[in-house]
Motif scaffolding. Structure first.
Motif: not given
Lengths: 361, 361
Positions: A100, A104, A120, A124, A128, A307, A311, A313
């Motif tokens: 992450l 970032r 996660l 996050s 984030l 966010l 991300v 997953k």
């Protein structure tokens, strides 16, 4: 290893994805095999790979993709059984945290991990941070459907077990934005999941959400079809299905389980007699085509929405094909500038009070 | 027409089912075709059929089953769009009301209707009344599964959109009793549907229900496997899946929709090329076997549990095969004395305070 920063800063059209090598059920060799597939298919793709350096260096060298992968050493791993609250306190030093971090600090556009979903999402959120105006981020997935685009978007499938009417409105806005970018639908049709399509059905918060989502359809650039039922998730009544994370998670797993049971019964049926075994040989191409269409590995990748950064997953049990599918999704979202578009969309939604129509994203 | 009352009071081994001829999507001719199939297969089965006498008399005569069917005239029909509250006020004189009346007055053991679910449940509650100790009756269905018995029980799939921990305990007791009678499992394994199997997952009422269901497993004559996920509904981790009616309804329709999509894609795959069309001919027997296994018409029939009397709700779109399946289920439940056993089970549960283990049902 080359410095990928050069690529990104050079604006060479290269896309950098940050990948967590650890935390999946099949270990880092599978992750490296997946990104090797992706690297071969997309020449403009580079990776930052997070995990124990000595082990990863060997795996990367074995696949011959050293010039496409930068390794970031991380000693620790988030396990499937770790509680999100523990990981939030002690997660620094894990490959997930490190993955992450690259998003970032702007080195990578999108992060991919097949680790523990709850951890996660928790990491996050603290690393984030949520987009201004978003109370509950959501996980969106693509679901095989009868629509021409072949897939519907459903969210939330498990970021949060609760969602009030305002959250459901945000899911509608974010889901529509995702459908525009991932499925290329200029004005997606949004449906709100309920136990019936009649207006009097379902819980009170759904009636409130119905009004909010309907009121925002024009500046949200979507059509609202009202309540939809479970059968519409793989159907063609709408393109985006909005629901809370409890219901969405159970619907997702029920659908996966049903598809998997049918697949196994189909195999059994074809193995039943010599005649049916011959039939299955003749039908091989047809069955492969079907399998490709509904194979969950091909649509592997829930996307965290809401966010500062995207991300993806991947399923914990993903094989190399599954990892490659998650990376492909990450690549497409990175290339389309989805993250910035979604942020603009949600920001404009937060300005609801002014009621200024805003047509971008 | 013969008087069926003679049959029942004579204790001749005959089983009488009360059937609503109206309210289904395909009209009374389909219902009569379905019961004619059932009558041919089960010589000890008789029917009380409810709806407009002149029309029904013609249909019954056409099928030549006059001696097995007693017609009860009912002028009015409950429509799919009627609200339950309206039907509760003005439902007298409908075929649905009349159908339940035959169970209420003891002429028939079980009622079958393919009408409006909400109205049928509302009428069942006011006419048959809830069993002592039951707060929310539930609708249970059989779901194709990987278990040796071929099916799992899931409840509630839509009687009530809410369920607190006590309701979920009652669902566990009633679902286990249903599984013992319909699936012949002496000690069914019960699972509580959640978004994860870990104990810390999910909503607060689920944690409370977990404790209640676990504490009652011995006098409820079931094993408790704890939390299960959507993928376990067609799986083999448990035999009975307990959930609230909102989640259950969406899971059911998602599973049905997914199975139906796969079926259609399979047809497409086999129609794709001359070779695959030949393959499908060769595979016909295998595919028919598979279809029979997962055909929703073969497991047509949600059962209302928790009332003084058993009601089988057939799918509104059921064809004659579907109606016959619902009648078959009604017949088996009537013959096994399920209604009385369930009542005894729930009554013993209501005596929880005394903590008297009770091994019957």
């Amino acid at each position: 290893m080359t410095s990928l920063k050069d690529h990104t800063t050079a604006g060479s059209g290269r896309v950098v994805i940050s990948v967590d090598a650890m935390g999946g059920d099949r270990g880092p060799a599978t992750v490296v095999a997946g990104i090797a597939d992706s690297a071969a298919k997309n020449p403009e793709l580079d990776f930052i790979l997070h995990g124990p350096e000595p082990e990863l260096a060997k795996l990367v060298a074995k696949k011959g993709i050293q010039d496409r992968v930068q390794i970031r050493h991380a000693e620790n791993v988030v396990n499937m059984t770790d509680k999100p609250s523990q990981v939030m306190r002690n997660g620094k030093g894990t490959s997930m945290w490190s993955t992450l971090e690259s998003v970032r600090n702007g080195e990578a556009k999108v992060a991919v991990s097949c680790g523990n979903t709850g951890a996660l999402m928790a990491l996050s959120m603290i690393r984030l941070r949520k987009l201004p105006g978003v109370d509950r981020p959501a996980i969106a997935i693509l679901w095989p459907s009868r629509n021409p685009q072949g897939f519907n978007v459903m969210l939330d499938v498990g970021a949060d077990i609760r969602a009030d009417a305002q959250d459901l409105l945000q899911y509608a806005l974010m889901g529509a934005s995702y459908a525009r970018n991932a499925l290329d639908l200029p004005r997606p049709r949004v449906g709100l999941l309920n136990v019936g399509t009649e207006e009097h059905k379902g819980r009170a918060e759904l009636h409130e959400a119905w009004k909010l989502i309907d009121a925002r359809k024009d500046d949200g650039m979507y059509d609202f079809v009202g309540f939809v039922e479970g059968g519409d998730i793989p159907g063609k009544a709408c393109d985006v299905i909005v629901t809370d994370g409890f219901t969405g998670n159970i619907a997702l797993k029920t659908g996966e389980g049903t598809a998997s049971l049918i697949g196994d019964l189909l195999k059994e049926a074809f193995a039943y007699s010599p005649l049916s075994r011959i039939a299955s040989l003749l039908a091989l191409t047809s069955l492969k085509r079907l399998k490709k269409r509904i194979d969950p590995r091909r649509v592997n990748g829930g996307v965290f929405l809401g966010l500062n950064g995207t991300v993806v997953k991947s399923h914990g049990a993903a094989d190399a094909t599954g990892i490659a599918a998650a990376v492909k999704l990450a690549y497409e979202l990175a290339r389309s500038g989805f993250g910035d578009r979604l942020a603009a969309r949600v920001a404009s939604a937060a300005e609801l009070a002014q009621d200024t129509p805003n047509q971008k994203d």
